[in-house]
Design a protein around this motif. Structure first.
Motif, PDB file in Angstrom:
ATOM      1  N   PRO A   1      30.053 -99.897  66.035  1.00  0.00           N
ATOM      2  CA  PRO A   1      31.106 -98.872  65.248  1.00  0.00           C
ATOM      3  C   PRO A   1      31.118 -99.180  63.815  1.00  0.00           C
ATOM      4  N   GLU A   2      31.164-100.092  63.059  1.00  0.00           N
ATOM      5  CA  GLU A   2      31.241-100.277  61.755  1.00  0.00           C
ATOM      6  C   GLU A   2      30.072 -99.829  61.169  1.00  0.00           C
ATOM      7  N   THR A   3      28.858 -99.813  61.629  1.00  0.00           N
ATOM      8  CA  THR A   3      27.632 -99.257  61.029  1.00  0.00           C
ATOM      9  C   THR A   3      27.515 -97.623  61.189  1.00  0.00           C
ATOM     10  N   ARG A   4      28.109 -97.091  62.352  1.00  0.00           N
ATOM     11  CA  ARG A   4      28.403 -95.763  62.588  1.00  0.00           C
ATOM     12  C   ARG A   4      29.207 -95.265  61.399  1.00  0.00           C
TER      13      ARG A   4
ATOM     14  N   ASP B   1       8.534-101.851  59.519  1.00  0.00           N
ATOM     15  CA  ASP B   1       8.725-103.321  59.526  1.00  0.00           C
ATOM     16  C   ASP B   1      10.018-103.517  60.203  1.00  0.00           C
ATOM     17  N   ASP B   2      10.957-102.406  60.170  1.00  0.00           N
ATOM     18  CA  ASP B   2      12.208-102.597  60.726  1.00  0.00           C
ATOM     19  C   ASP B   2      12.539-101.809  61.924  1.00  0.00           C
ATOM     20  N   ALA B   3      11.111-100.967  62.132  1.00  0.00           N
ATOM     21  CA  ALA B   3      11.321 -99.944  63.320  1.00  0.00           C
ATOM     22  C   ALA B   3      12.437 -98.874  63.216  1.00  0.00           C
ATOM     23  N   LEU B   4      12.592 -98.542  62.088  1.00  0.00           N
ATOM     24  CA  LEU B   4      13.590 -97.565  61.411  1.00  0.00           C
ATOM     25  C   LEU B   4      13.220 -96.298  60.883  1.00  0.00           C
ATOM     26  N   GLY B   5      13.813 -94.997  61.273  1.00  0.00           N
ATOM     27  CA  GLY B   5      13.447 -94.162  60.575  1.00  0.00           C
ATOM     28  C   GLY B   5      14.553 -93.309  60.362  1.00  0.00           C
TER      29      GLY B   5
ATOM     30  N   THR C   1      21.306 -98.687  55.289  1.00  0.00           N
ATOM     31  CA  THR C   1      22.681 -99.034  55.649  1.00  0.00           C
ATOM     32  C   THR C   1      22.300 -99.797  57.349  1.00  0.00           C
ATOM     33  N   VAL C   2      21.164 -99.190  57.994  1.00  0.00           N
ATOM     34  CA  VAL C   2      21.196 -99.806  59.331  1.00  0.00           C
ATOM     35  C   VAL C   2      20.406-101.228  59.205  1.00  0.00           C
ATOM     36  N   ALA C   3      19.361-101.052  58.499  1.00  0.00           N
ATOM     37  CA  ALA C   3      18.374-102.244  58.212  1.00  0.00           C
ATOM     38  C   ALA C   3      19.233-103.611  57.790  1.00  0.00           C
ATOM     39  N   GLU C   4      20.353-102.997  56.750  1.00  0.00           N
ATOM     40  CA  GLU C   4      20.976-104.372  56.316  1.00  0.00           C
ATOM     41  C   GLU C   4      22.236-104.824  57.222  1.00  0.00           C
ATOM     42  N   ARG C   5      22.581-103.780  57.886  1.00  0.00           N
ATOM     43  CA  ARG C   5      23.895-104.492  58.632  1.00  0.00           C
ATOM     44  C   ARG C   5      23.377-104.644  59.973  1.00  0.00           C
ATOM     45  N   GLU C   6      22.410-104.397  60.569  1.00  0.00           N
ATOM     46  CA  GLU C   6      21.828-104.570  61.739  1.00  0.00           C
ATOM     47  C   GLU C   6      20.322-105.196  61.930  1.00  0.00           C
ATOM     48  N   PRO C   7      19.966-106.174  61.264  1.00  0.00           N
ATOM     49  CA  PRO C   7      18.595-106.494  61.122  1.00  0.00           C
ATOM     50  C   PRO C   7      18.037-106.308  62.387  1.00  0.00           C
ATOM     51  N   ARG C   8      16.592-105.984  62.285  1.00  0.00           N
ATOM     52  CA  ARG C   8      15.706-105.967  63.470  1.00  0.00           C
ATOM     53  C   ARG C   8      15.883-107.193  64.333  1.00  0.00           C
ATOM     54  N   ILE C   9      16.046-107.197  65.836  1.00  0.00           N
ATOM     55  CA  ILE C   9      15.725-108.417  66.611  1.00  0.00           C
ATOM     56  C   ILE C   9      14.414-108.504  67.086  1.00  0.00           C
ATOM     57  N   PRO C  10      13.814-109.399  66.823  1.00  0.00           N
ATOM     58  CA  PRO C  10      12.296-109.300  67.153  1.00  0.00           C
ATOM     59  C   PRO C  10      12.342-109.361  69.046  1.00  0.00           C
TER      60      PRO C  10
END
Length: 457
Positions: free
Chosen positions: A10-13, A308-312, A335-344
């Motif tokens: 919720p905080e990220t959204r 690398d972050d699997a983000l777009g 914002t998403v990459a820093e608040r919710e780093p990718r879980i491998p």
């Protein structure tokens, strides 16, 4: 790709909504709609402002401008992968009769052919394509403004030529080729050459007063491959997932990765940006983004991905100027990459492995520099420096060797050398000799080894 889709916190959204809202207000955009993709799926879609009294959603079409170029590049690279052309081929070999026939296909994709930035005559983005019925009208009398290959010079007419190239080689209008080969396989049913309701109206916003002026939405004809497409944030979210992972129905992941490799020299004044094959590149706070921005009168758009972050992230707005869509999309992704780093993904052992590959696994040395070579689940090899240096990913070749596919060793051949007993003695990667021990005297190290060997200081 994660097997279990996880929603954003919720905080990220809230942070995403806040950035979207402040961007819309600061940019004075009638409407903005955006999406974030994680692990191949949209995890957030939202809009701010209104279109015809309603908040925009993922199904509303906007014009995407030069993001069209990335779609066109996919069509050209499909032809390359099929063996129908090479990036080093001159244009005239496949599309004769133009004033830019000496330009190579690859140079046109990377904007290094030295061609004019815009079509001659009235601004093509606001005037109908009927004013430019032939490719000669698109190029004018003197299309060459820089020597080929010397610098990146963005050329919209260059992509018009690539669209004509696709049409000639395929024997079908490039828009139809795009629909059959890319849009339908990826499920992008709301991406079209001309707008289909519901769609936003494009506006110019007065710089000093909060009033609007409608912009024309013309069919640009032969210039369409440079910026004609309309799309939705949902469709571009699907496209961003493709730009991260590829899709064998459309383009192999390794070819998509090649699109992200720098293919033109950066400007000396802007070393953080570059251009690949139909993709803009941006280094931002240590993160390499790839994608494209786009604008047409009344519209701005951007797509950025970070594999690398699997983000777009996707942003679309309906105004001519004032909203920095590229910056906003990069901010949303970050914002998403820093608040919710990718879980491998969980580590898993290889399902199978060639015993001969196990002979290659482990430490190797280029001179005194340590490297490690690892077999991968897809049958490739990964050569990684352990203390700084040049690594690469290697694919198997038909003759039993290996070929580097990225970095310094891209295109270079790796040969496994064995001694008389059949034991691996050393590796030769583009004349770089890798040995099992630092400067192994038993291997053919260029220049030889000091007979005194290793000595204490």
């Amino acid at each position: 790709m994660s097997p279990i889709p996880t929603p954003l916190l919720p905080e990220t959204r809230r942070a995403l909504v806040h950035r979207l809202a402040t961007g819309q207000v600061a940019g004075r955009a009638p409407s903005v709609v955006a999406a974030v993709v994680r692990d191949g799926r949209p995890v957030w879609v939202d809009g701010w402002g209104t279109v015809d009294g309603r908040v925009p959603d993922g199904n509303l079409q906007y014009r995407i401008g030069s993001i069209t170029k990335t779609f066109l590049a996919v069509l050209v690279l499909r032809l390359r992968d099929e063996g129908r052309l090479a990036l080093t081929d001159p244009l005239a070999e496949h599309l004769p009769g133009t004033a830019a026939g000496k330009a190579t296909v690859g140079a046109l994709l990377a904007h290094t052919a030295g061609l004019i930035a815009e079509a001659p005559g009235p601004w093509w983005e606001r005037t109908p394509g009927a004013l430019r019925p032939d490719l000669a009208d698109v190029l004018g009398g003197e299309p060459q403004v820089h020597p080929p290959g010397q610098r990146h010079h963005y050329s919209n007419p260059g992509y018009a030529l690539l669209g004509a190239l696709v049409q000639r080689v395929r024997g079908q209008a490039w828009g139809e080729v795009l629909r059959h080969e890319v849009l339908e396989p990826l499920g992008m049913t709301r991406t079209t050459l001309l707008p289909i309701a519901p769609h936003a109206t494009g506006w110019a916003v007065h710089p000093w007063a909060d009033v609007l002026l409608a912009e024309p939405a013309v069919d640009t004809g032969l210039m369409a491959p440079a910026g004609q497409l309309w799309s939705t944030v949902t469709d571009l979210a699907r496209f961003s997932a493709f730009l991260i992972d590829g899709d064998d129905r459309v383009l192999h992941p390794d070819t998509v990765a090649q699109m992200r490799n720098p293919a033109s020299p950066p400007e000396a004044t802007d070393s953080d940006s570059g251009y690949g094959l139909g993709m803009q590149l941006l280094r931002r706070d240590g993160r390499l983004l790839s994608g494209h921005t786009g604008s047409m009168p009344g519209f701005v758009a951007a797509v950025w991905v970070s594999p690398d972050d699997a983000l777009g992230a996707v942003v679309m707005g309906n105004l001519t100027a004032g909203l920095p869509a590229g910056t906003l999309a990069a901010d949303l992704l970050q914002t998403v990459a820093e608040r919710e780093p990718r879980i491998p993904a969980p580590w898993r052992p290889l399902p199978s492995v060639d015993p001969q590959l196990l002979d290659l696994a482990g430490p190797w040395y280029w001179g005194p520099a340590p490297y490690v070579l690892r077999p991968q689940a897809d049958g490739f090899l990964e050569l990684t420096p352990l203390s700084g240096g040049r690594g690469t990913r290697l694919r198997p070749t038909d003759d039993g060797g290996w070929e580097g596919i990225n970095g310094y060793f891209a295109g270079e051949q790796l040969r496994v050398q064995r001694d008389a007993a059949g034991v691996v003695s050393h590796l030769d990667l583009g004349t770089f000799i890798f040995t099992r021990q630092p400067y192994d005297p038993a291997a053919p190290v260029p220049g030889g080894i000091d007979p005194a060997g290793w000595q204490a200081g």
